[in-house]
Design an enzyme around this catalytic site. Structure first.
Site, short mmCIF file in Angstrom:
data_model
loop_
_atom_site.label_atom_id
_atom_site.label_comp_id
_atom_site.label_asym_id
_atom_site.label_seq_id
_atom_site.Cartn_x
_atom_site.Cartn_y
_atom_site.Cartn_z
CE1 TYR A 275 100.78 -28.99 68.45
CE2 TYR A 275 101.30 -29.09 66.48
CZ TYR A 275 100.32 -29.22 66.75
OH TYR A 275 99.34 -29.19 67.25
CG ASP A 310 101.45 -24.35 74.63
OD1 ASP A 310 100.69 -24.99 74.17
OD2 ASP A 310 102.56 -24.37 73.94
CE LYS A 382 101.70 -18.45 72.21
NZ LYS A 382 101.26 -19.26 70.79
#
Length: 547
Positions: A275, A310, A382
């Site tokens: 990320y 995500d 998640k």
């Protein structure tokens, strides 16, 4: 080691008919693609790893200008001797002189440039290393006690049934965050995530003390961690269920924040392998070195990590790029297990981000969610709500979040982030959160058991789509293995972001280790027996079994 308590599904039937040989090949390729990166991490250190080691040894606080003593001391040693041999040998050699009462005094004197650091040799090096090991060992003992405290409190107050309902607070003021977090817990939230102030991931130091002026979030500091954990313990006792706390171990201070999270008994940390590289332009080598150390600490602390797949779907199409999410999940799994994390600590991320105007969008979402569930049956996944296609139409947004919650129920997602109908409009009001929690409760009460009845038709739309995505992920991992993960990242494979290995922020904080490099924190964490290493390592994990 006491295993973490995490939500995983009770019914793990094979509903997609995935090819077992293809699944095995996917994991083999993730290992082959990830191994060179682990070797790179094992041959380098960073200023953040060395600062985290000092924090484990008990160094805290900051000077009058707000610069942490850990930064001052690492900078002083680097200027004098370099960091190729690590921070511990020069620092504990200096402490052995008897001229400095403790690490704080040494750091204060070092900041003036008056400490004659050296890299000791022979008997002096052995003695310095032994003293450093004792100091770092005390810090790890503190983390062990906090982990055991969590287990005891969960036993006393009870674990919520799954899925765990995850809700965000982000006021910028830790005391207002506390009020909103306790209200959210009373409204049904099981996990409170305190969003960090915008840009903190790019600070190369950890702020000190309680903070009240963050922008779009609250600064991650040890004192803020302590205050929020105490507040959630208070409301946990009131409600009779343990409410978990989440923050972010990412950015330029990832290892240090991981230490502080362990010391203050946080329960989850956002900790993705890529990320920071992709979305914060942090140097890839710096990120992978820091990430391995931070995950070793999370493993020791019993913290569940949340990964960031995500985010790819906010910059790439959720259908066309679905296989990149699966490939990243497999890489994140490999890096996590190599660092000692258990299956029950892998909150692998994915999201409900397909354009709702696309025909069969909900069926596609079910295929992607069920693929993640079946690839990682023992992981507390998640599941992220829609954000990219929230338009400001709150009625449509509320309906879309209801579909997201239904997909979560049908596919047994473990950690369910609460979607807000005012996403992309305003920072949510408390009333918005209350309505969002009602949406979750309605769906789970009305349809939470539908997973028992939900069996996609063999060879049908959902099963075929899942098989297609898995096949594309395997093809991608084959390419990554061939070219190398760093080159794949540089080419924009994930999220469409091109990040070369020699670019990005924090590159000047990376140091190649010398042959005589010593870091007792890494050595002690490497020696930690977590019982990991195979897919069967969590057979005896202590966990609840939500529906």
């Amino acid at each position: 080691m006491t295993a973490t308590l995490s939500p995983v599904p009770s019914g793990r039937a094979d509903k997609l008919g995935l090819d077992p040989a293809l699944v095995r090949r996917a994991r083999e390729l993730a290992h082959q693609a990830g191994r060179p990166v682990v070797e790179l991490a094992n041959s380098h250190t960073t200023v953040a790893v060395e600062r985290a080691t000092l924090r484990l040894a008990g160094l805290s606080g900051a000077d009058a200008e707000g610069i942490p003593w850990a930064n001052r001391l690492v900078d002083a040693v680097r200027d004098r001797t370099g960091l190729e041999h690590g921070i511990c040998l020069p620092v504990w050699d200096a402490l052995r002189s008897g001229e400095y009462a403790d690490l704080t005094e040494l750091a204060a004197r070092a900041a003036t440039g008056t400490v004659p650091f050296r890299v000791p040799e022979g008997a002096a090096a052995v003695q310095a290393e032994a003293a450093a090991r004792r100091a770092v060992g005390h810090g790890l003992d503190r983390i062990d006690r906090r982990r055991d405290e969590r287990t005891e409190l969960v036993g006393r107050w009870g674990n919520p049934r799954g899925p765990w309902i995850y809700l965000i607070v982000a006021t910028g003021d830790i005391y207002e965050d506390i009020r909103q977090a306790q209200a959210a817990a009373r409204g049904g939230a099981d996990v409170i995530a305190v969003i960090r102030s915008t840009g903190q991931s790019l600070l190369d130091y950890v702020p000190e003390g309680a903070t009240r002026e963050g922008y779009a979030g609250t600064y991650a500091t040890q004192e803020n961690f302590r205050l929020m954990r105490a507040a959630l313990d208070e409301v946990s006792a009131e409600l009779g269920r343990y409410v978990r706390l989440t923050n972010y171990a990412s950015g330029l201070c990832m290892p240090e924040i991981a230490v502080l999270a362990g010391l203050e008994r946080l329960d989850m940390m956002l900790n993705d392998s890529m990320y920071g590289i992709l979305f914060r332009d942090i140097n890839p080598v710096r990120t992978f070195v820091d990430q391995r150390f931070s995950r070793q600490l999370h493993a020791r602390a019993g913290i569940v990590i949340n990964t960031g797949e995500d985010n790819y779907l906010t910059t790439a199409d959720a259908v066309d790029a679905a296989h990149t999410v699966t490939a990243s999940q497999l890489l994140n799994e490999y890096f996590a297990k190599e660092a000692g994390l258990l299956d029950g600590q892998l909150g692998l991320g994915h999201a409900f981000e397909i354009d709702p105007a696309r025909p069969e969008s909900f069926r596609l979402e079910l295929a992607h969610a069920l693929l993640a569930r079946e690839l990682f049956p023992d992981a507390p996944l998640k599941w992220m709500p829609p954000t990219r296609h929230m338009t400001g139409d709150v009625f449509h947004g509320y309906l879309l979040n209801g579909f997201f919650n239904l997909a979560g129920a049908l596919t047994e997602q473990s950690i369910l982030l609460v979607g807000m109908m005012t996403e992309a409009v305003v920072t949510p009001f408390l009333s918005d959160r209350d309505l969002a929690l009602r949406n979750v409760r309605y769906v789970m009460d009305a349809a939470g058991g539908l997973t028992e009845d939900f069996h996609p038709a063999p060879g049908g739309f959902i099963a075929s789509r899942a098989a297609q995505v898995l096949g594309e992920a395997v093809d991608l991992l084959e390419q990554i293995k061939g070219r190398g993960l760093l080159d794949a990242i540089a080419a924009g494979t994930f999220g469409g972001m091109r990040r070369p290995a020699d670019g990005g922020r924090g590159a000047d904080g990376v140091v190649a280790r010398a042959d005589g490099y010593r870091n007792p924190a890494i050595e002690l964490l490497d020696a930690t027996d977590t019982g990991t290493g195979t897919a069967d390592a969590t057979a005896d994990e202590e966990r609840d079994t939500p529906r």
